[in-house]
Design a protein around this motif. Structure first.
Motif, PDB file in Angstrom:
ATOM      1  N   ASN A  38      -9.715  -1.805   8.704  1.00  0.00           N
ATOM      2  CA  ASN A  38     -10.816  -1.401   8.198  1.00  0.00           C
ATOM      3  C   ASN A  38     -11.647  -0.411   9.140  1.00  0.00           C
ATOM      4  O   ASN A  38     -12.409   0.246   9.023  1.00  0.00           O
ATOM      5  N   GLN A  39     -11.180  -0.750  10.475  1.00  0.00           N
ATOM      6  CA  GLN A  39     -11.860   0.247  11.527  1.00  0.00           C
ATOM      7  C   GLN A  39     -11.138   1.771  11.569  1.00  0.00           C
ATOM      8  O   GLN A  39     -11.612   2.584  11.931  1.00  0.00           O
ATOM      9  N   GLY A  40      -9.890   2.004  10.786  1.00  0.00           N
ATOM     10  CA  GLY A  40      -9.149   3.066  10.566  1.00  0.00           C
ATOM     11  C   GLY A  40      -7.774   3.268  11.362  1.00  0.00           C
ATOM     12  O   GLY A  40      -7.234   4.094  11.305  1.00  0.00           O
ATOM     13  N   VAL A  41      -7.324   1.881  11.809  1.00  0.00           N
ATOM     14  CA  VAL A  41      -5.919   1.949  12.430  1.00  0.00           C
ATOM     15  C   VAL A  41      -5.083   2.244  11.455  1.00  0.00           C
ATOM     16  O   VAL A  41      -4.858   1.767  10.523  1.00  0.00           O
ATOM     17  N   ASP A  42      -3.985   3.358  11.905  1.00  0.00           N
ATOM     18  CA  ASP A  42      -3.257   3.909  10.927  1.00  0.00           C
ATOM     19  C   ASP A  42      -1.819   3.230  11.125  1.00  0.00           C
ATOM     20  O   ASP A  42      -1.075   3.816  12.141  1.00  0.00           O
ATOM     21  N   PHE A  43      -1.496   2.160  10.625  1.00  0.00           N
ATOM     22  CA  PHE A  43      -0.275   1.197  10.715  1.00  0.00           C
ATOM     23  C   PHE A  43       0.799   2.148   9.960  1.00  0.00           C
ATOM     24  O   PHE A  43       0.337   2.637   8.827  1.00  0.00           O
ATOM     25  N   THR A  44       1.941   1.981  10.309  1.00  0.00           N
ATOM     26  CA  THR A  44       3.133   2.718   9.649  1.00  0.00           C
ATOM     27  C   THR A  44       3.492   1.859   8.328  1.00  0.00           C
ATOM     28  O   THR A  44       3.377   0.732   8.189  1.00  0.00           O
ATOM     29  N   ARG A  45       3.616   2.798   7.150  1.00  0.00           N
ATOM     30  CA  ARG A  45       3.938   2.210   5.926  1.00  0.00           C
ATOM     31  C   ARG A  45       5.355   2.543   5.559  1.00  0.00           C
ATOM     32  O   ARG A  45       5.961   3.615   5.893  1.00  0.00           O
ATOM     33  N   VAL A  74      -6.024  -8.604  11.545  1.00  0.00           N
ATOM     34  CA  VAL A  74      -5.321  -7.161  11.097  1.00  0.00           C
ATOM     35  C   VAL A  74      -6.056  -6.272  10.230  1.00  0.00           C
ATOM     36  O   VAL A  74      -6.199  -5.200  10.524  1.00  0.00           O
ATOM     37  N   HIS A  75      -6.636  -6.952   9.225  1.00  0.00           N
ATOM     38  CA  HIS A  75      -7.318  -6.313   8.211  1.00  0.00           C
ATOM     39  C   HIS A  75      -8.650  -5.627   8.847  1.00  0.00           C
ATOM     40  O   HIS A  75      -9.218  -4.695   8.337  1.00  0.00           O
TER      41      HIS A  75
END
Length: 547
Positions: A102-109, A97-98
């Motif tokens: 680091n590739q730039g995936v924008d997961f919900t915060r 997941v990390h």
């Protein structure tokens, strides 16, 4: 006419067949040191990854644990998961997941900046990291952008692999994979792609069924090619039917994410009555096989066309914020999910079995690797736990890439392969046969090899698929290749493997439910099919011997 060798042969270090999360991840890990060809049968974005809604399961919260995630996976797998594969995958989840982050995936915060974790059926903790309800699109688009901007990766869109190329290897006395014959859909010619390593990342085979959540490309190509090349396959009887796909005459294959049920959505009969508690104490959050069978049972009992998934009791702003894709898509069909329930039915969704591989993605054929939904790793057992699929793609792609990177320098380049000979075939004036056979195959697979099975139906399906395969072989031998013919040929092979596996399993376990054998066998065993040309392949540890 024989294809020109100079214009239609391509040589790479690594040939990757498939452009979903698994194939892209592996290509990115290898590109620093190796030349990679990445084949996509349509556009790069047209695979199943793009349409994945839910998220990626992983141990990311301090209240969760590796052991808890393992226990949930083993429970969902109904006794058939391989504990070593499960532990390897779960222990690798945080790192995987990390890497995506680091590739730039924008997961919900969350509002405080922490990543929002949701819960899905079969999970005992909130451990699903996601990007709203379009996680696949967020992951896929990010990896595609990285691949397009990475030197050493050449992308070939609208190229569909026909068959793998096998060659004897004098240094080992066994066969090796040397590449693939590939149909260029734009030029309508067959090209030769060769590599010192070949990786199958072609996804699953849910298009074998009439109703599916998958895009059109999910035709089991990698499984069929590996089988024809002499590789074993396992547990093909375990086809996961997603419980909730939109039921609407204009909706082709719209999945309603399981995360809705994770956030409190309720399954109801047409009269508004809830029913899941009668089937499992976990209710709507029971594993998918239980929920799908419950829905199928209620629809047949009532003669109903569908059941309903209702989240209208939740705050409308919460629903729109957490499920923007489902909200917007349903609204296009006149359904406001903040005010009314969603009509849903089960549909073929995920292939839990596939090409047998080890922890590094190695198959029975030297220099042939397989990753993602194409494979049988031992992770999913008799039923895949929700959101473990994207996790498996990334974990095994990284593991396979590490093995390829560490060993490729010792692998000699394959001998030049013969060009594809199309001199003895003609243009077909009977393409209607392809569309008719495609429709017949998917219809009898749905009717006879679906959520609930009987031996009589399976034998009927077996008879039908053998007749179809005979017609397909004759057509394939006499007429020029088309993409529809390639996919039909592969679907027929995979359908036979599903039927044979289902006939071999004389019990009801996980996703395989038989009215003739409703009980569980005392010993949990994998269903392993061995092709006739298995001899002389590389033999590694028997994956079935881990229970």
């Amino acid at each position: 006419m024989t294809i020109s060798e100079s214009n239609h042969k391509k040589q790479y270090d690594v040939l990757v067949i498939g452009s979903g999360a698994a194939g892209l991840t592996l290509a990115l890990h290898l590109a620093a040191r190796h030349r990679v060809a990445l084949l996509s049968k349509q556009r790069l974005r047209d695979g199943s990854t793009w349409f994945a809604q839910g998220g990626i399961a992983g141990v990311l919260d301090e209240t969760d644990s590796v052991d808890a995630h393992i226990a949930d996976t083993l429970d969902a797998g109904a006794g058939l998961c391989h504990p070593d594969a499960v532990r390897f995958t779960v222990e690798s989840s945080r790192e995987a997941v990390h890497w995506l982050i680091n590739q730039g995936v924008d997961f919900t915060r969350e509002d405080d900046g922490d990543y929002h974790l949701t819960k899905e059926g079969g999970h005992s903790h909130r451990r699903i990291i996601h990007s709203a309800d379009a996680t696949g699109r967020a992951v896929h688009s990010t990896l595609i952008e990285q691949v397009r901007n990475t030197p050493n990766i050449d992308c070939f869109e609208h190229h569909i692999a026909l068959d793998l190329i096998r060659q004897p290897d004098a240094s080992t006395g066994r066969f090796r994979c040397a590449g693939s014959y590939v149909y260029n859909k734009k030029t309508e010619e067959v090209e030769v792609f060769q590599g010192r390593a070949v990786v199958l990342a072609t996804g699953g085979a849910a298009k074998a069924y009439l109703y599916t959540s998958n895009p059109d490309g999910a035709s089991g190509d990698g499984i069929a090619m590996a089988w024809r090349a002499g590789c074993r396959v396992a547990n093909m009887e375990f086809n996961q039917f997603h419980p909730t796909c939109l039921y609407h005459p204009k909706a082709k294959s719209m999945l309603i994410t399981e995360a809705l049920r994770g956030e409190g959505a309720q399954l109801k009969l047409p009269n508004g009555e809830r029913f899941m508690q009668r089937f499992d104490k976990r209710g709507e959050l029971a594993p998918r096989d239980i929920v799908a069978r419950a829905i199928d049972h209620e629809m047949k009992r009532l003669g109903a066309d569908c059941v309903y998934l209702d989240i209208s009791h939740k705050d409308p702003e919460f629903v729109r914020e957490h499920f923007p894709t489902v909200y917007r898509k349903c609204l296009e069909y006149g359904i406001d999910i903040t005010k009314e329930p969603i009509p849903v039915v089960p549909a073929a969704h995920y292939t839990c079995g596939g090409v047998m591989v080890d922890q590094h993605g190695r198959t029975d054929l030297d220099q042939l690797y397989a990753i993602g939904e194409t494979t049988f790793t031992g992770l999913h057992g008799a039923n895949r736990l929700a959101s473990n699929s994207l996790l498996e793609c990334v974990v095994y792609a990284r593991s396979a890439a590490l093995h390829i990177d560490a060993t490729l320098s010792k692998v000699t380049a394959p001998k030049p392969a013969l060009a594809w000979d199309a001199s003895r075939v003609t243009d077909s004036d009977e393409d209607v046969v392809i569309s008719h056979n495609w429709d017949e195959l998917r219809r009898f697979m749905w009717d006879f090899v679906g959520i609930v099975r009987t031996r009589k139906r399976l034998l009927r399906a077996e008879h039908r698929v053998k007749l179809l395969q005979q017609e397909i072989r004759e057509f394939y031998a006499n007429y020029k290749i088309t993409s529809d013919l390639i996919e039909l040929r592969n679907l027929a092979v995979v359908s036979e493997l599903i039927i044979r596996s289902a006939l071999d399993r004389r019990e009801s376990r996980g996703l395989h439910y038989s009215l003739d054998y409703p009980g569980l066998r005392e010993l949990a065993m994998d269903t392993i099919l061995v092709p006739e040309n298995f001899a002389n392949q590389r033999q590694f540890i028997d994956l079935s011997d881990t229970h």
